[in-house]
Design an enzyme around this catalytic site. Sequence first.
Site, PDB file in Angstrom:
ATOM      1  N   ASP A  17       0.813  -1.156  -0.105  1.00  0.00           N
ATOM      2  CA  ASP A  17      -0.211  -0.030  -0.065  1.00  0.00           C
ATOM      3  C   ASP A  17       0.837   1.392  -0.070  1.00  0.00           C
ATOM      4  OD1 ASP A  17      -2.390  -1.130   0.174  1.00  0.00           O
ATOM      5  OD2 ASP A  17      -2.358  -0.988   2.335  1.00  0.00           O
ATOM      6  N   ASP A  47      -9.567  -5.547   1.591  1.00  0.00           N
ATOM      7  CA  ASP A  47      -8.325  -6.021   1.424  1.00  0.00           C
ATOM      8  C   ASP A  47      -8.045  -7.353   1.768  1.00  0.00           C
ATOM      9  OD1 ASP A  47      -7.423  -3.616   0.324  1.00  0.00           O
ATOM     10  OD2 ASP A  47      -6.461  -3.088   2.104  1.00  0.00           O
ATOM     11  N   ASP A  87      -4.957  -2.990   4.696  1.00  0.00           N
ATOM     12  CA  ASP A  87      -5.543  -2.671   6.104  1.00  0.00           C
ATOM     13  C   ASP A  87      -7.158  -2.725   6.060  1.00  0.00           C
ATOM     14  OD1 ASP A  87      -5.960  -0.635   4.239  1.00  0.00           O
ATOM     15  OD2 ASP A  87      -4.782   0.891   5.367  1.00  0.00           O
TER      16      ASP A  87
END
Length: 901
Positions: free
Chosen positions: A340, A637, A633
Amino acid sequence: MAEEAQTERPGRSGEAYHAESAEAVVDHLESSTDRGLTNEEAQRRRERHGPNELPEDKRAGLVGIFLRQFTDPLIYILLIAAGVSLAIGSFASAAFITAVLLLNAIVGCFQEYQSESSAQALQSVVRMCPRVLRDGQRDKVDATELVPGDIVLLETGDTVPADLRLIDSTNVQADESLITGESTPVDKDAGAELEEDTPLAERQTLLHSGSAVMAGRATGIVIRTGKTTEIGQIAASLAKNESGTPPLVQKLKRLTHLIALFTLAAVAGVALIQFLNGKSFVDIFTLAVALSVAAIPAGLPVAITVALSVASSRMAERNVIVRRLAAVEGLGSCTLIASDKTGTLTANKLTVQRVWLGPNRQAEIGGEARSLEGEVTAGGETPEDETCEALRTFATGGALASEGELTIAQGEIQKAEGDTTDLAFLVLAAKLGIDQQTLADEYPEEDRIPFEASKFFSATFNTSQDRLVAHAKGAPETIIDMCSLDDETRQTIEKQQKDWANEGFRVLAVAGGEVDAANEESLRNLSFLGLVALIDPIRDEVPEAIERCYGAGVGVRMITGDHPDTAYAIGSSLKLADERDQVITGKALSEANDEADVRIGRARVFARVEPLQKTEIVESLQRDGHYVAVTGDGVNDAPALDRANIGIAMGASGTDVARSAGDLILTDDNFASVVPGIEWGRTAYDNVRKVVWLLLSTGTAEVLLFFLALGFGLPIPLTAVQLLWLNMVTNGIQDVALGFEKAEPGVLDRPPRSPDEPIFNRRMVENVLVSGIYIGVVAFGVYYYLYSVMGMDEAQARNLTLLLMVLFENIHLLSCRSERRSLFKVPLRSNPLLLLSIIGAHGIHVAAMYIPGLKDVLGVSPVSWQTWAVLLGIAVTLLFVDESAKWLRSRKVSSGKASSG
Ligand code: ADP
Ligand code: MG
């Protein structure tokens, strides 16, 4: 008494709270929607109802753990052998087998104890801390502290901490699979009217403990806690603690069993020869047992598990919590990390730096993410009144469309809770002197569309002077579509957004205006209020961490929901991408169809990606042969974390849902923490190989020594008892000690191993054969010389041969500390346990030569120090062999590198 009866009621299960109105439930539980319980009342109820937790799985006591160590086919064989030995009067053998078994069980217990402590570390990371309203204050409270009557606030990704009656809900969907078995999320609605006999699965007004909020925002009142909750009733365990045997250990268990089979066959052969030579059953049997113990690496699975657990505790010290032990070795062979951006590569300290309010109307905002200081300027000067006015309108809209809460006292931010982008807007408003509470009073909220990563905006609907107004903030392209703009303005805005994005800013737009209804469809014809440039600094440690990944042959990809220009600006400053066409957007991806794999393979940065597309990206990369680690997170996901070879969840900012889908959890959310993870993953694997090398080569040596002796028609070189003893003093603790070896220098300078490379590859076969054959042949030579040439009696020849073997194997242990490096380069002090095990083992052996009773059972006697020195000299020659093998191999490797590079 009356009071007693009333406070008794909350929390008792079986009440039809789902059919009562929310107000009635709040009344009934004597709580308050605006203020929650008082702290004193919460404390009182806590005493009455006990902690909000489920009775833990009955943990096996020490005795249970100990007994469990004996459940393995190999152990059964040994147990039977011990029993038979006892029956035929061979007490010494029985005693030694028992000692071997006990040692094995103790090591096994120790290992389980270790994993227990890492399980505790895990518990503390996955502990739920819901937001609760008490005494009118919102606070995070440990879930075990909840009591009936508490008001709890939940959002997407949260796990429901107790049974709740909804008071307020916005688009709530809950995954109740743990309670009802239904795997698709179900809609929840605080306002639904239900009959008392509504079945559990259809109780829309309740949220059940242990389910997960998959979308929306909710406020609810706790109606039941602990074991009175639905999940408590069905006695399911909330903490789905992943254990299970890691595949590596399973593989090695199978290897051990295979070796056991071969050994038993060989031993049967030896027994037959002995039988034909007219040996007694008792002799044959004890010998067979001893040979089996020598050849079968019974301690292997335990030693391997220790090596993995050691690595997992080391990782925990470096902010990486392991949920699945298999992920330890997995991380070592990871070839690609898909990370990310926000919060992982960057610091997640979003700060508004610039605002664009219209052509030639800009403002710069000074100061930091979490401070109210910072001046507002326009082109370096005090802004005009009109600019100030526009800025206030913009900031008001932005703040209204944000969730989260700033607690401000004495002009300073005491506490900031919520999404960091939202907080940046709230801080901007606060800097302009706009108070959140005043704003809420002025604009009573009708409804809101919360930000979710799969949507690129958030919006709010409020009443203002009897009109319904909406404010939206989010990705400029999304917000622009909600506005009525002429082409020219549109292009000006787009140009501005592009310029800022190219500088690495996260750019968001804000719009607002009157609407007909409070829903997404009516977000049309709004007025465009402006653009904002947010900066999120890159974490200091990240550039070096990426550098080290590259050095270790691990690729890094960035996956973000941010704009491609912003993503590229940040990606290129991190050396993740060096050309603009290495950026691909989620939209391009979904349009690529057949070409998707090729384009994903080429891309370095994935921008404007929806979380669910992450799974697609992961799968494609895996098809390309990558062993992929993915960070995540959010609630969406979870599928990607599941799908990846290694799912890495964020511990600090991650949702409960993501954390329970990950194999690893980064407690500090920092990308840089992955690097020590990889280092320890590789080290664990290296150490596993060292253990295998040690156990298999010494086993080979012992068996070879026997076969040679029997082949040359000599009496057996070691008695059964001596063999058992030898294994105990040379392998018992040493194999485990190898699991504690430190990382070798350069672990991060070599490419990842192929994930399906077997432990028993060519190098390992060479390792085992070279050292095993050398020890076996030399030991036989010495025995032959002593017995046949010097004419020593059997007992003395065995005494010396045994001492030689003890020396050999302990010296060999030093070589096994590294497959690559010379043993002189591996400092002894880096592994005290190993040093201790060598000294201890040798000391015990020498001591045994003097201990009456034991010395007779073992058939050993004191030797002169000259003899000892000669034997040591012979044993040390092994170093020459081991070192040469390493040296030859390192030459081969480096010449191979030179020719290929
Ligand atoms: P990242 O992958 O960087 O975490 P996000 O999924 O959080 O990206 O955000 C993607 C885009 O959604 C952002 O570029 C921004 O335009 C928009 N966005 C992010 N957070 C918010 C928010 N709190 N409110 C409105 N829009 C947001
Ligand atoms: Mg984000």
